[in-house]
Design a protein around this motif. Structure first.
Motif, PDB file in Angstrom:
ATOM      1  N   ILE A  63       5.936 -39.394 -12.489  1.00  0.00           N
ATOM      2  CA  ILE A  63       6.352 -40.304 -13.659  1.00  0.00           C
ATOM      3  C   ILE A  63       5.543 -41.647 -13.933  1.00  0.00           C
ATOM      4  O   ILE A  63       4.917 -41.871 -14.798  1.00  0.00           O
ATOM      5  CB  ILE A  63       7.806 -40.814 -13.682  1.00  0.00           C
ATOM      6  CG1 ILE A  63       8.563 -39.596 -14.025  1.00  0.00           C
ATOM      7  CG2 ILE A  63       8.136 -41.895 -14.777  1.00  0.00           C
ATOM      8  CD1 ILE A  63      10.191 -39.766 -13.894  1.00  0.00           C
ATOM      9  N   ALA A  64       5.235 -42.183 -12.730  1.00  0.00           N
ATOM     10  CA  ALA A  64       4.470 -43.377 -12.636  1.00  0.00           C
ATOM     11  C   ALA A  64       3.027 -43.174 -12.996  1.00  0.00           C
ATOM     12  O   ALA A  64       2.433 -44.098 -13.491  1.00  0.00           O
ATOM     13  CB  ALA A  64       4.594 -43.984 -11.186  1.00  0.00           C
ATOM     14  N   ARG A  66       1.950 -41.454 -15.388  1.00  0.00           N
ATOM     15  CA  ARG A  66       1.924 -41.286 -16.978  1.00  0.00           C
ATOM     16  C   ARG A  66       1.096 -42.603 -17.400  1.00  0.00           C
ATOM     17  O   ARG A  66       1.375 -43.639 -17.118  1.00  0.00           O
ATOM     18  CB  ARG A  66       3.060 -41.128 -17.771  1.00  0.00           C
ATOM     19  CG  ARG A  66       4.065 -39.944 -17.349  1.00  0.00           C
ATOM     20  CD  ARG A  66       5.218 -40.007 -17.987  1.00  0.00           C
ATOM     21  NE  ARG A  66       5.998 -38.651 -17.709  1.00  0.00           N
ATOM     22  CZ  ARG A  66       7.204 -38.557 -18.055  1.00  0.00           C
ATOM     23  NH1 ARG A  66       7.991 -39.453 -18.536  1.00  0.00           N
ATOM     24  NH2 ARG A  66       7.881 -37.689 -17.450  1.00  0.00           N
ATOM     25  N   ALA A  68       0.095 -45.459 -20.298  1.00  0.00           N
ATOM     26  CA  ALA A  68       1.150 -46.371 -21.340  1.00  0.00           C
ATOM     27  C   ALA A  68       1.457 -45.597 -22.656  1.00  0.00           C
ATOM     28  O   ALA A  68       0.438 -45.087 -23.114  1.00  0.00           O
ATOM     29  CB  ALA A  68       0.421 -47.613 -21.426  1.00  0.00           C
ATOM     30  N   ASP A  69       2.384 -45.828 -23.235  1.00  0.00           N
ATOM     31  CA  ASP A  69       2.888 -45.436 -24.535  1.00  0.00           C
ATOM     32  C   ASP A  69       3.465 -46.631 -25.312  1.00  0.00           C
ATOM     33  O   ASP A  69       3.563 -47.747 -24.786  1.00  0.00           O
ATOM     34  CB  ASP A  69       3.781 -44.208 -24.446  1.00  0.00           C
ATOM     35  CG  ASP A  69       4.905 -44.499 -23.854  1.00  0.00           C
ATOM     36  OD1 ASP A  69       5.579 -45.632 -23.456  1.00  0.00           O
ATOM     37  OD2 ASP A  69       5.623 -43.352 -23.192  1.00  0.00           O
ATOM     38  N   ASP A  71       6.526 -47.149 -26.065  1.00  0.00           N
ATOM     39  CA  ASP A  71       7.806 -47.805 -25.428  1.00  0.00           C
ATOM     40  C   ASP A  71       7.601 -48.380 -24.082  1.00  0.00           C
ATOM     41  O   ASP A  71       8.203 -49.099 -23.604  1.00  0.00           O
ATOM     42  CB  ASP A  71       8.998 -46.434 -25.058  1.00  0.00           C
ATOM     43  CG  ASP A  71       9.297 -45.992 -26.097  1.00  0.00           C
ATOM     44  OD1 ASP A  71       9.436 -46.660 -27.126  1.00  0.00           O
ATOM     45  OD2 ASP A  71       9.899 -44.798 -26.300  1.00  0.00           O
ATOM     46  N   HIS A  72       6.446 -48.146 -23.266  1.00  0.00           N
ATOM     47  CA  HIS A  72       6.039 -48.814 -21.950  1.00  0.00           C
ATOM     48  C   HIS A  72       4.478 -49.058 -22.148  1.00  0.00           C
ATOM     49  O   HIS A  72       3.785 -48.466 -21.606  1.00  0.00           O
ATOM     50  CB  HIS A  72       6.156 -47.587 -20.891  1.00  0.00           C
ATOM     51  CG  HIS A  72       7.319 -47.113 -20.803  1.00  0.00           C
ATOM     52  ND1 HIS A  72       7.854 -45.965 -21.347  1.00  0.00           N
ATOM     53  CD2 HIS A  72       8.595 -47.402 -20.170  1.00  0.00           C
ATOM     54  CE1 HIS A  72       9.201 -45.830 -21.296  1.00  0.00           C
ATOM     55  NE2 HIS A  72       9.656 -46.684 -20.395  1.00  0.00           N
ATOM     56  N   GLY A  75       2.476 -49.270 -18.934  1.00  0.00           N
ATOM     57  CA  GLY A  75       2.483 -47.894 -18.052  1.00  0.00           C
ATOM     58  C   GLY A  75       3.821 -47.763 -17.528  1.00  0.00           C
ATOM     59  O   GLY A  75       5.009 -48.478 -17.676  1.00  0.00           O
ATOM     60  N   HIS A  76       3.991 -46.745 -16.414  1.00  0.00           N
ATOM     61  CA  HIS A  76       5.369 -46.194 -15.864  1.00  0.00           C
ATOM     62  C   HIS A  76       5.235 -46.350 -14.709  1.00  0.00           C
ATOM     63  O   HIS A  76       6.102 -46.157 -13.705  1.00  0.00           O
ATOM     64  CB  HIS A  76       5.342 -44.788 -16.291  1.00  0.00           C
ATOM     65  CG  HIS A  76       5.622 -44.507 -17.761  1.00  0.00           C
ATOM     66  ND1 HIS A  76       4.504 -44.254 -18.707  1.00  0.00           N
ATOM     67  CD2 HIS A  76       6.844 -44.580 -18.233  1.00  0.00           C
ATOM     68  CE1 HIS A  76       5.018 -43.955 -19.661  1.00  0.00           C
ATOM     69  NE2 HIS A  76       6.200 -43.923 -19.623  1.00  0.00           N
ATOM     70  N   HIS A  77       4.078 -47.400 -14.017  1.00  0.00           N
ATOM     71  CA  HIS A  77       4.103 -47.455 -12.567  1.00  0.00           C
ATOM     72  C   HIS A  77       5.362 -48.038 -11.844  1.00  0.00           C
ATOM     73  O   HIS A  77       5.460 -47.921 -10.537  1.00  0.00           O
ATOM     74  CB  HIS A  77       2.830 -48.467 -12.195  1.00  0.00           C
ATOM     75  CG  HIS A  77       3.018 -49.816 -12.749  1.00  0.00           C
ATOM     76  ND1 HIS A  77       2.643 -50.139 -14.178  1.00  0.00           N
ATOM     77  CD2 HIS A  77       3.288 -50.950 -12.221  1.00  0.00           C
ATOM     78  CE1 HIS A  77       2.782 -51.458 -14.230  1.00  0.00           C
ATOM     79  NE2 HIS A  77       3.173 -51.940 -13.139  1.00  0.00           N
ATOM     80  N   LYS A  78       6.275 -48.796 -12.482  1.00  0.00           N
ATOM     81  CA  LYS A  78       7.207 -49.315 -11.775  1.00  0.00           C
ATOM     82  C   LYS A  78       8.427 -48.217 -11.424  1.00  0.00           C
ATOM     83  O   LYS A  78       9.256 -48.481 -10.626  1.00  0.00           O
ATOM     84  CB  LYS A  78       8.101 -50.265 -12.634  1.00  0.00           C
ATOM     85  CG  LYS A  78       7.100 -51.444 -12.821  1.00  0.00           C
ATOM     86  CD  LYS A  78       8.234 -52.714 -13.299  1.00  0.00           C
ATOM     87  CE  LYS A  78       6.931 -54.036 -13.371  1.00  0.00           C
ATOM     88  NZ  LYS A  78       7.636 -55.245 -13.172  1.00  0.00           N
ATOM     89  N   ALA A  79       8.349 -46.907 -11.840  1.00  0.00           N
ATOM     90  CA  ALA A  79       9.035 -45.791 -11.577  1.00  0.00           C
ATOM     91  C   ALA A  79       8.999 -45.631 -10.077  1.00  0.00           C
ATOM     92  O   ALA A  79       9.992 -45.283  -9.550  1.00  0.00           O
ATOM     93  CB  ALA A  79       8.770 -44.524 -12.487  1.00  0.00           C
TER      94      ALA A  79
END
Length: 88
Positions: A63-64, A66, A68-69, A71-72, A75-79
């Motif tokens: 997930i991290a 992925r 940026a989009d 909604d994020h 990016g998703h790095h905080k997952a």
């Protein structure tokens, strides 16, 4: 990018961890069946925790990774932090 960083990605390393955990559980369970040792059974059951951690880590790193989009936007790095909290 060097050879090691190209092939030793976090996803591949975590997948190897999942495979090793499954092999370990299988071998410990087989040893329990052969010896009927409750200690080996409990050790095999404890290895399920290692498997759960590896699977959860693999999911979070995937997930991290992925991009940026909408909604994020950052990016998703905080997952990845969820994985460390789960393992703790």
């Amino acid at each position: 990018m060097d050879l090691a960083s190209r092939f030793l990605t976090p996803q591949r390393l975590l997948m190897a961890s999942v495979v090793v955990a499954l092999i370990t559980i299988t071998l410990k369970t087989l040893a329990w069946v052969i010896t009927d040792s409750v200690g080996l059974l409990s050790d095999a059951m404890e290895s399920l925790v290692n498997l759960a951690s590896a699977v959860f880590g693999l999911v979070m790193v995937t997930i991290a990774a992925r991009p940026a989009d909408e909604d994020h936007p950052y990016g998703h790095h905080k997952a990845e932090y969820f994985s460390s909290g789960f393992e703790g």
